[in-house]
Motif scaffolding. Structure first.
Motif, PDB file in Angstrom:
ATOM      1  N   TRP A   1       0.837  -1.210   0.000  1.00  0.00           N
ATOM      2  CA  TRP A   1       0.000   0.000   0.000  1.00  0.00           C
ATOM      3  C   TRP A   1       0.862   1.247   0.000  1.00  0.00           C
ATOM      4  O   TRP A   1       0.597   2.212  -0.725  1.00  0.00           O
ATOM      5  CB  TRP A   1      -0.936  -0.008   1.209  1.00  0.00           C
ATOM      6  CG  TRP A   1      -2.182  -0.822   1.019  1.00  0.00           C
ATOM      7  CD1 TRP A   1      -2.260  -2.122   0.622  1.00  0.00           C
ATOM      8  CD2 TRP A   1      -3.533  -0.370   1.210  1.00  0.00           C
ATOM      9  NE1 TRP A   1      -3.573  -2.518   0.567  1.00  0.00           N
ATOM     10  CE2 TRP A   1      -4.371  -1.470   0.924  1.00  0.00           C
ATOM     11  CE3 TRP A   1      -4.102   0.828   1.606  1.00  0.00           C
ATOM     12  CZ2 TRP A   1      -5.759  -1.399   1.022  1.00  0.00           C
ATOM     13  CZ3 TRP A   1      -5.495   0.909   1.714  1.00  0.00           C
ATOM     14  CH2 TRP A   1      -6.302  -0.184   1.406  1.00  0.00           C
TER      15      TRP A   1
ATOM     16  N   LEU B   1      -6.762   1.495  -4.190  1.00  0.00           N
ATOM     17  CA  LEU B   1      -6.558   0.377  -3.277  1.00  0.00           C
ATOM     18  C   LEU B   1      -7.838  -0.064  -2.560  1.00  0.00           C
ATOM     19  O   LEU B   1      -8.007  -1.242  -2.247  1.00  0.00           O
ATOM     20  CB  LEU B   1      -5.504   0.751  -2.227  1.00  0.00           C
ATOM     21  CG  LEU B   1      -4.075   0.923  -2.751  1.00  0.00           C
ATOM     22  CD1 LEU B   1      -3.233   1.697  -1.745  1.00  0.00           C
ATOM     23  CD2 LEU B   1      -3.447  -0.437  -3.035  1.00  0.00           C
ATOM     24  N   CYS B   2      -8.729   0.885  -2.290  1.00  0.00           N
ATOM     25  CA  CYS B   2      -9.945   0.582  -1.542  1.00  0.00           C
ATOM     26  C   CYS B   2     -11.025   0.034  -2.462  1.00  0.00           C
ATOM     27  O   CYS B   2     -10.892   0.058  -3.693  1.00  0.00           O
ATOM     28  CB  CYS B   2     -10.455   1.843  -0.834  1.00  0.00           C
ATOM     29  SG  CYS B   2      -9.380   2.450   0.487  1.00  0.00           S
ATOM     30  N   SER B   3     -12.094  -0.430  -1.851  1.00  0.00           N
ATOM     31  CA  SER B   3     -13.234  -0.919  -2.627  1.00  0.00           C
ATOM     32  C   SER B   3     -13.801   0.218  -3.469  1.00  0.00           C
ATOM     33  O   SER B   3     -13.766   1.386  -3.052  1.00  0.00           O
ATOM     34  CB  SER B   3     -14.315  -1.457  -1.697  1.00  0.00           C
ATOM     35  OG  SER B   3     -13.822  -2.534  -0.925  1.00  0.00           O
TER      36      SER B   3
ATOM     37  N   PHE C   1     -14.548   3.218   7.190  1.00  0.00           N
ATOM     38  CA  PHE C   1     -13.408   3.422   6.299  1.00  0.00           C
ATOM     39  C   PHE C   1     -12.192   2.639   6.775  1.00  0.00           C
ATOM     40  O   PHE C   1     -11.463   2.043   5.967  1.00  0.00           O
ATOM     41  CB  PHE C   1     -13.062   4.901   6.201  1.00  0.00           C
ATOM     42  CG  PHE C   1     -11.826   5.172   5.399  1.00  0.00           C
ATOM     43  CD1 PHE C   1     -11.803   4.945   4.035  1.00  0.00           C
ATOM     44  CD2 PHE C   1     -10.670   5.638   6.013  1.00  0.00           C
ATOM     45  CE1 PHE C   1     -10.653   5.171   3.287  1.00  0.00           C
ATOM     46  CE2 PHE C   1      -9.517   5.866   5.276  1.00  0.00           C
ATOM     47  CZ  PHE C   1      -9.507   5.636   3.906  1.00  0.00           C
TER      48      PHE C   1
ATOM     49  N   GLN D   1     -11.348  -0.824   5.581  1.00  0.00           N
ATOM     50  CA  GLN D   1     -10.745  -1.003   4.264  1.00  0.00           C
ATOM     51  C   GLN D   1      -9.222  -1.118   4.333  1.00  0.00           C
ATOM     52  O   GLN D   1      -8.592  -1.614   3.400  1.00  0.00           O
ATOM     53  CB  GLN D   1     -11.097   0.191   3.365  1.00  0.00           C
ATOM     54  CG  GLN D   1     -12.565   0.329   3.048  1.00  0.00           C
ATOM     55  CD  GLN D   1     -12.979  -0.592   1.924  1.00  0.00           C
ATOM     56  OE1 GLN D   1     -12.300  -0.707   0.910  1.00  0.00           O
ATOM     57  NE2 GLN D   1     -14.107  -1.265   2.099  1.00  0.00           N
ATOM     58  N   LEU D   2      -8.643  -0.665   5.431  1.00  0.00           N
ATOM     59  CA  LEU D   2      -7.190  -0.567   5.518  1.00  0.00           C
ATOM     60  C   LEU D   2      -6.572  -1.880   5.978  1.00  0.00           C
ATOM     61  O   LEU D   2      -7.176  -2.624   6.759  1.00  0.00           O
ATOM     62  CB  LEU D   2      -6.801   0.541   6.503  1.00  0.00           C
ATOM     63  CG  LEU D   2      -7.328   1.939   6.197  1.00  0.00           C
ATOM     64  CD1 LEU D   2      -7.010   2.879   7.364  1.00  0.00           C
ATOM     65  CD2 LEU D   2      -6.725   2.481   4.904  1.00  0.00           C
TER      66      LEU D   2
ATOM     67  N   ARG E   1      -4.266   0.327   9.632  1.00  0.00           N
ATOM     68  CA  ARG E   1      -5.421   0.566  10.489  1.00  0.00           C
ATOM     69  C   ARG E   1      -4.951   1.030  11.870  1.00  0.00           C
ATOM     70  O   ARG E   1      -5.570   1.883  12.503  1.00  0.00           O
ATOM     71  CB  ARG E   1      -6.261  -0.708  10.615  1.00  0.00           C
ATOM     72  CG  ARG E   1      -7.682  -0.481  11.112  1.00  0.00           C
ATOM     73  CD  ARG E   1      -8.457  -1.780  11.138  1.00  0.00           C
ATOM     74  NE  ARG E   1      -8.402  -2.424   9.825  1.00  0.00           N
ATOM     75  CZ  ARG E   1      -8.440  -3.742   9.646  1.00  0.00           C
ATOM     76  NH1 ARG E   1      -8.502  -4.559  10.688  1.00  0.00           N
ATOM     77  NH2 ARG E   1      -8.401  -4.236   8.426  1.00  0.00           N
TER      78      ARG E   1
ATOM     79  N   LEU F   1      -5.254   5.785  -2.613  1.00  0.00           N
ATOM     80  CA  LEU F   1      -6.217   5.048  -1.796  1.00  0.00           C
ATOM     81  C   LEU F   1      -7.435   4.647  -2.610  1.00  0.00           C
ATOM     82  O   LEU F   1      -8.031   3.585  -2.382  1.00  0.00           O
ATOM     83  CB  LEU F   1      -6.637   5.895  -0.594  1.00  0.00           C
ATOM     84  CG  LEU F   1      -5.561   6.096   0.476  1.00  0.00           C
ATOM     85  CD1 LEU F   1      -6.063   7.046   1.564  1.00  0.00           C
ATOM     86  CD2 LEU F   1      -5.146   4.760   1.089  1.00  0.00           C
ATOM     87  N   ASN F   2      -7.816   5.485  -3.552  1.00  0.00           N
ATOM     88  CA  ASN F   2      -8.960   5.158  -4.399  1.00  0.00           C
ATOM     89  C   ASN F   2      -8.686   3.906  -5.232  1.00  0.00           C
ATOM     90  O   ASN F   2      -9.607   3.114  -5.502  1.00  0.00           O
ATOM     91  CB  ASN F   2      -9.278   6.330  -5.321  1.00  0.00           C
ATOM     92  CG  ASN F   2     -10.617   6.180  -6.010  1.00  0.00           C
ATOM     93  OD1 ASN F   2     -11.630   5.905  -5.358  1.00  0.00           O
ATOM     94  ND2 ASN F   2     -10.650   6.355  -7.310  1.00  0.00           N
TER      95      ASN F   2
ATOM     96  N   GLN G   1     -15.600   3.677  -2.194  1.00  0.00           N
ATOM     97  CA  GLN G   1     -15.378   3.920  -0.767  1.00  0.00           C
ATOM     98  C   GLN G   1     -14.964   5.366  -0.499  1.00  0.00           C
ATOM     99  O   GLN G   1     -15.479   6.006   0.413  1.00  0.00           O
ATOM    100  CB  GLN G   1     -14.308   2.978  -0.228  1.00  0.00           C
ATOM    101  CG  GLN G   1     -13.990   3.161   1.244  1.00  0.00           C
ATOM    102  CD  GLN G   1     -15.192   2.966   2.131  1.00  0.00           C
ATOM    103  OE1 GLN G   1     -15.897   1.979   1.998  1.00  0.00           O
ATOM    104  NE2 GLN G   1     -15.459   3.893   3.027  1.00  0.00           N
ATOM    105  N   LEU G   2     -14.032   5.888  -1.287  1.00  0.00           N
ATOM    106  CA  LEU G   2     -13.603   7.265  -1.065  1.00  0.00           C
ATOM    107  C   LEU G   2     -14.694   8.257  -1.448  1.00  0.00           C
ATOM    108  O   LEU G   2     -14.776   9.333  -0.847  1.00  0.00           O
ATOM    109  CB  LEU G   2     -12.313   7.560  -1.831  1.00  0.00           C
ATOM    110  CG  LEU G   2     -11.075   7.700  -0.923  1.00  0.00           C
ATOM    111  CD1 LEU G   2     -10.816   6.384  -0.195  1.00  0.00           C
ATOM    112  CD2 LEU G   2      -9.846   8.095  -1.719  1.00  0.00           C
TER     113      LEU G   2
END
Length: 210
Positions: free
Chosen positions: A18, A116-118, A57, A60-61, A66, A113-114, A121-122
């Motif tokens: 990440w 990497l995350c679902s 949120f 998601q990490l 986290r 992050l966009n 989510q962002l």
């Protein structure tokens, strides 16, 4: 003797992956710099969210990030209200960068992050932000903000909002004090402490504007 694999190796590798993605979007190979900027982003966004939204949120990490996300968190004090100027200056201070570099850095972290995350989510996180902060998190320079007129109606709304937030905080403290959790401390003691803390919150709010 059989060699047991490191139980934390997968968590370390995921966190490194990440961070590498964030560093790539920042256009740097300096992982310490990338980590500082990512941490600033996580903490400032976290403190602007409600407890439920922050927890959603955080899920998601990866585990190690986290932990970074929750480090120093004060759930009884969120969401913190701040404008784009305050956000810019605190982001710059936390990440040790120039305020002028904040929009590009914040936008790069958001892009990373966009990816990497679902999906979406962002978008959900940004929908909870004021337009000025949302723009800066997406890489746009903050426009100068004129202070709102200090009208009597505005002051009444501020007072009401503070009272409601204090009441929510106090109720949250009481609920946590009444939870049936496995603990060495007797329930009656935890309940009494929760009541004292709730009373302190309400009294602090009552005297804040006197």
């Amino acid at each position: 003797m059989t060699h047991e694999p490191d139980p934390f190796s997968a968590a370390h590798q995921t966190a490194h992956d990440w961070l590498s993605t964030i560093a790539h979007h920042l256009g740097t190979e300096d992982r310490h710099y990338a980590f500082r900027v990512l941490r600033a982003w996580l903490h400032l966004v976290r403190d602007r969210l409600t407890v439920d939204s922050a927890a959603h949120f955080a899920a998601q990490l990866p585990e190690l990030l986290r932990g970074v996300f929750y480090s120093g968190w004060a759930p009884s004090r969120v969401p913190v209200r701040y404008d784009a100027s305050w956000f810019t200056n605190l982001f710059a201070h936390t990440a040790n960068i120039s305020p002028a570099d904040v929009p590009a850095a914040a936008g790069a972290v958001s892009a990373g992050l966009n990816a990497l995350c679902s999906p979406g989510q962002l978008d959900h996180v940004f929908a909870l932000m004021p337009a000025s902060l949302r723009g800066e998190l997406e890489g746009e320079a903050a426009a100068p903000e004129a202070p709102p007129p200090a009208t009597a109606e505005r002051r009444r709304l501020d007072v009401l909002e503070d009272k409601v937030q204090a009441l929510v905080d106090a109720v949250g403290v009481l609920v946590r004090g009444l939870e049936q959790l496995p603990a060495s401390e007797p329930l009656a003691d935890r309940t009494a402490k929760a009541a004292q803390e709730a009373h302190r919150i309400l009294m602090a709010q009552a005297t804040a504007r006197t």
